[in-house]
Design a protein around this motif. Structure first.
Motif, PDB file in Angstrom:
ATOM      1  N   ALA A  58     -18.405 -22.242  55.951  1.00 46.69           N
ATOM      2  CA  ALA A  58     -19.311 -22.287  54.789  1.00 46.69           C
ATOM      3  C   ALA A  58     -18.540 -22.182  53.474  1.00 46.69           C
ATOM      4  N   GLY A  59     -17.212 -22.201  53.571  1.00 47.27           N
ATOM      5  CA  GLY A  59     -16.389 -22.189  52.356  1.00 47.27           C
ATOM      6  C   GLY A  59     -16.226 -20.824  51.730  1.00 47.27           C
ATOM      7  N   LEU A  60     -16.522 -19.753  52.487  1.00 47.44           N
ATOM      8  CA  LEU A  60     -16.439 -18.403  51.932  1.00 47.44           C
ATOM      9  C   LEU A  60     -15.023 -17.848  52.098  1.00 47.44           C
ATOM     10  N   THR A  61     -14.671 -16.948  51.214  1.00 43.48           N
ATOM     11  CA  THR A  61     -13.353 -16.308  51.270  1.00 43.48           C
ATOM     12  C   THR A  61     -13.479 -14.977  51.994  1.00 43.48           C
ATOM     13  N   VAL A  62     -12.754 -14.839  53.092  1.00 45.38           N
ATOM     14  CA  VAL A  62     -12.933 -13.682  53.970  1.00 45.38           C
ATOM     15  C   VAL A  62     -11.840 -12.649  53.725  1.00 45.38           C
ATOM     16  N   SER A  63     -12.264 -11.379  53.616  1.00 42.69           N
ATOM     17  CA  SER A  63     -11.285 -10.292  53.574  1.00 42.69           C
ATOM     18  C   SER A  63     -11.749  -9.176  54.503  1.00 42.69           C
ATOM     19  N   VAL A  64     -10.794  -8.367  54.935  1.00 37.34           N
ATOM     20  CA  VAL A  64     -11.095  -7.275  55.862  1.00 37.34           C
ATOM     21  C   VAL A  64     -10.504  -6.002  55.281  1.00 37.34           C
ATOM     22  N   ASP A  65     -11.303  -4.920  55.263  1.00 36.74           N
ATOM     23  CA  ASP A  65     -10.777  -3.682  54.675  1.00 36.74           C
ATOM     24  C   ASP A  65     -10.115  -2.796  55.731  1.00 36.74           C
ATOM     25  N   GLY A  66      -9.625  -1.652  55.298  1.00 36.74           N
ATOM     26  CA  GLY A  66      -8.823  -0.784  56.149  1.00 36.74           C
ATOM     27  C   GLY A  66      -9.559  -0.153  57.315  1.00 36.74           C
ATOM     28  N   VAL A  67     -10.899  -0.212  57.327  1.00 37.03           N
ATOM     29  CA  VAL A  67     -11.647   0.295  58.483  1.00 37.03           C
ATOM     30  C   VAL A  67     -12.337  -0.856  59.225  1.00 37.03           C
ATOM     31  N   GLY A  68     -11.894  -2.090  58.919  1.00 32.51           N
ATOM     32  CA  GLY A  68     -12.343  -3.244  59.698  1.00 32.51           C
ATOM     33  C   GLY A  68     -13.623  -3.900  59.222  1.00 32.51           C
ATOM     34  N   SER A  69     -14.190  -3.439  58.117  1.00 38.21           N
ATOM     35  CA  SER A  69     -15.383  -4.116  57.591  1.00 38.21           C
ATOM     36  C   SER A  69     -14.967  -5.469  57.014  1.00 38.21           C
ATOM     37  N   ILE A  70     -15.813  -6.471  57.233  1.00 34.15           N
ATOM     38  CA  ILE A  70     -15.490  -7.838  56.816  1.00 34.15           C
ATOM     39  C   ILE A  70     -16.363  -8.218  55.616  1.00 34.15           C
ATOM     40  N   PHE A  71     -15.736  -8.825  54.605  1.00 39.81           N
ATOM     41  CA  PHE A  71     -16.463  -9.308  53.427  1.00 39.81           C
ATOM     42  C   PHE A  71     -16.194 -10.800  53.275  1.00 39.81           C
ATOM     43  N   ALA A  72     -17.267 -11.579  53.125  1.00 42.93           N
ATOM     44  CA  ALA A  72     -17.130 -13.028  52.967  1.00 42.93           C
ATOM     45  C   ALA A  72     -17.749 -13.392  51.624  1.00 42.93           C
ATOM     46  N   ARG A  73     -16.920 -13.916  50.740  1.00 37.69           N
ATOM     47  CA  ARG A  73     -17.295 -14.039  49.332  1.00 37.69           C
ATOM     48  C   ARG A  73     -17.538 -15.484  48.918  1.00 37.69           C
ATOM     49  N   ARG A  74     -18.625 -15.683  48.203  1.00 38.46           N
ATOM     50  CA  ARG A  74     -18.952 -16.980  47.614  1.00 38.46           C
ATOM     51  C   ARG A  74     -18.828 -16.807  46.105  1.00 38.46           C
ATOM     52  N   ALA A  75     -17.959 -17.568  45.500  1.00 42.03           N
ATOM     53  CA  ALA A  75     -17.628 -17.360  44.086  1.00 42.03           C
ATOM     54  C   ALA A  75     -18.854 -17.536  43.196  1.00 42.03           C
ATOM     55  N   GLY A  76     -18.887 -16.783  42.111  1.00 44.09           N
ATOM     56  CA  GLY A  76     -19.944 -16.930  41.115  1.00 44.09           C
ATOM     57  C   GLY A  76     -19.433 -17.699  39.917  1.00 44.09           C
ATOM     58  N   ARG A  77     -20.362 -18.133  39.069  1.00 45.54           N
ATOM     59  CA  ARG A  77     -19.951 -18.822  37.840  1.00 45.54           C
ATOM     60  C   ARG A  77     -19.147 -17.873  36.955  1.00 45.54           C
ATOM     61  N   LYS A  78     -19.621 -16.613  36.919  1.00 44.39           N
ATOM     62  CA  LYS A  78     -18.849 -15.569  36.227  1.00 44.39           C
ATOM     63  C   LYS A  78     -18.272 -14.669  37.316  1.00 44.39           C
ATOM     64  N   ASP A  79     -17.129 -15.086  37.822  1.00 48.04           N
ATOM     65  CA  ASP A  79     -16.624 -14.467  39.047  1.00 48.04           C
ATOM     66  C   ASP A  79     -16.127 -13.033  38.867  1.00 48.04           C
ATOM     67  N   ALA A  80     -15.980 -12.614  37.614  1.00 44.00           N
ATOM     68  CA  ALA A  80     -15.534 -11.235  37.383  1.00 44.00           C
ATOM     69  C   ALA A  80     -16.693 -10.247  37.435  1.00 44.00           C
ATOM     70  N   LEU A  81     -17.926 -10.768  37.462  1.00 41.40           N
ATOM     71  CA  LEU A  81     -19.079  -9.864  37.573  1.00 41.40           C
ATOM     72  C   LEU A  81     -19.043  -9.154  38.927  1.00 41.40           C
ATOM     73  N   PRO A  82     -19.593  -7.916  38.992  1.00 39.70           N
ATOM     74  CA  PRO A  82     -19.644  -7.258  40.311  1.00 39.70           C
ATOM     75  C   PRO A  82     -20.518  -8.086  41.262  1.00 39.70           C
ATOM     76  N   PRO A  83     -20.090  -8.249  42.510  1.00 39.93           N
ATOM     77  CA  PRO A  83     -20.817  -9.128  43.431  1.00 39.93           C
ATOM     78  C   PRO A  83     -22.152  -8.537  43.879  1.00 39.93           C
ATOM     79  N   VAL A  84     -23.091  -9.429  44.164  1.00 41.00           N
ATOM     80  CA  VAL A  84     -24.303  -9.039  44.876  1.00 41.00           C
ATOM     81  C   VAL A  84     -23.974  -9.179  46.362  1.00 41.00           C
TER      82      VAL A  84
END
Ligand SMILES: [Zn+2]
Length: 419
Positions: A58-84
């Motif tokens: 789906a074109g998302l950017t995947v990251s994994v944190d130190g306890v194994g939680s996965i975050f898949a990010r879809r960029a925003g127009r104002k990408d510096a805003l805190p994500p929903v």
């Protein structure tokens, strides 16, 4: 964008949501139609691999944190805003169902896929979260990774947890290849939404499709030990007995009475150990659990005081020893007003029968609510049954919950192309 593409005309793809849920349910499928996918097992790895593959497709950017939680990010127009952010968990109970947790993750994925289909760019970035070990059935603490994200537990505490075989959480996480490098928490979220099956019977009984979750019951758990004296069932006259189980039975009735006093209180004894547990011996020691829940701390206090007063009374009357030890305390959780309003407005706008509801169970959202504006969306499950292989939900209800999620996410993340 043409007129038909206004946000209120947007709908998720119900067939695709259902197909993803059914595909995920194959991983750890049980003969009775449920799922057994304990956290950080090879089955958990398989479900994560599939989820990550779908996110990447789906074109998302995947990251994994130190306890194994996965975050898949879809960029925003104002990408510096805190994500929903929206998500839930993919692990299950040992005899779990197909929807608990998985629905929230697949619903968030379906939101991202729908935004892709329609070429919608939100102002703030949108992220899917898959929290490690929500269930707490293999490792304690329950909701460990979301708790760590919220700063309730340290990463070290989580990684050091051990299962019954002595395997450390950290070692199990490395073994499945999901020991990530992203920091655990410590960043701002614009909002967090979690869609989940209700796991109770209220929506079904009232004919509502959507539960607008305004918060979660607080919980206070105790371990009660009643001490009497082992004695022979024949030679010991009734009036000379110190029967620990009899004392426990009085208190169990009292817990039920205290829990029944208001609409939002609950009192449960779910575990009991009786010693020596022999047919012809008056029991000398009985240990049982007490689980009190209420929307307000004052309600928890009322039940605790009631339990302690009853315990004192019975102890004196029956010459019993009584010890009451608190084992767990989760304060009542009140979700963010504006996030709750976004969920209610979405249900309203989409024309779904809905009601305000308080979650009786704990969820990752309850921890995330401590660090981000949060709300939840409930959909009915058949007979209110969950943590059970026969757990079931209707495709149209799940689709409705996902549509509400989509609108709530758009409300918070902003979609300027529609404004
Ligand atoms: Zn769950």
């Amino acid at each position: 964008m043409d007129a038909a593409s206004k946000p209120t005309d947007l709908r998720i793809n119900a067939e695709r949501l259902w197909a993803s849920l059914m595909e995920m349910a194959k991983i750890g499928a049980t003969p009775k139609g449920g799922v057994r996918r304990l956290t950080l097992t090879d089955l958990d790895r398989q479900s994560r691999d599939l989820f990550v593959a779908w996110c990447k497709a789906a074109g998302l950017t995947v990251s994994v944190d130190g306890v194994g939680s996965i975050f898949a990010r879809r960029a925003g127009r104002k990408d510096a805003l805190p994500p929903v952010v929206s998500g839930s968990h993919l692990d299950t109970q040992p005899s779990g169902g197909r929807f608990d947790g998985c629905f929230g993750v697949m619903a968030a994925l379906e939101v991202a896929r729908t935004l892709n289909d329609r070429g919608i760019q939100t102002e703030a970035p949108f992220e899917i979260a898959m929290w490690t070990n929500e269930e707490g059935s293999r490792f304690l603490p329950v909701m460990g990774a979301s708790g760590a994200f919220a700063g309730v537990h340290t990463t070290e505490e989580i990684l050091a947890g051990r299962d019954v075989d002595g395997t450390a959480f950290g070692d199990a996480l490395r073994a499945i290849g999901y020991a990530g490098t992203a920091p655990v928490g410590g960043r701002r979220l614009g909002a967090y939404f979690e869609a989940h099956i209700e796991q109770g019977p209220i929506l079904e009984n009232t004919g509502n499709t959507i539960g607008v979750v305004t918060g979660a019951l607080g919980q206070r758990w105790f371990e009660v030990t009643v001490t009497g004296m082992d004695a022979h069932a024949g030679p010991t006259p009734m009036h000379l007995r110190r029967d620990a189980l009899l004392g426990a039975s009085y208190l169990i009735q009292e817990v039920n009475r205290l829990g029944s006093a208001t609409e939002h209180s609950r009192g449960t004894v779910g575990m009991i150990v009786n010693r020596p547990n022999s047919r012809n011996v008056v029991p000398g020691e009985t240990v049982f659990s007490v689980d009190f829940r209420d929307t307000d701390v004052s309600g928890l206090d009322r039940m605790e005081q009631g339990l302690r007063a009853a315990a004192e009374r019975f102890a004196a009357e029956h010459k019993l020893g009584l010890a009451i030890r608190q084992t767990i305390f989760f304060p009542p959780c009140h979700f963010d007003q504006s996030c709750v309003t976004a969920v209610r407005a979405a249900a309203e706008g989409l024309g779904y029968p809905h009601m305000d509801i308080v979650s009786g169970a704990g969820h990752d959202a309850v921890y995330i609510a401590r660090v981000a504006p949060t709300a939840m969306i409930f959909v009915p499950c058949e007979g209110g049954i969950s943590h059970n292989e026969i757990e079931n939900a209707k495709p149209e209800d799940l689709a409705a919950g996902c549509n509400v999620l989509l609108q709530a996410v758009l409300a918070k993340a902003g979609a300027s192309s529609f404004l």
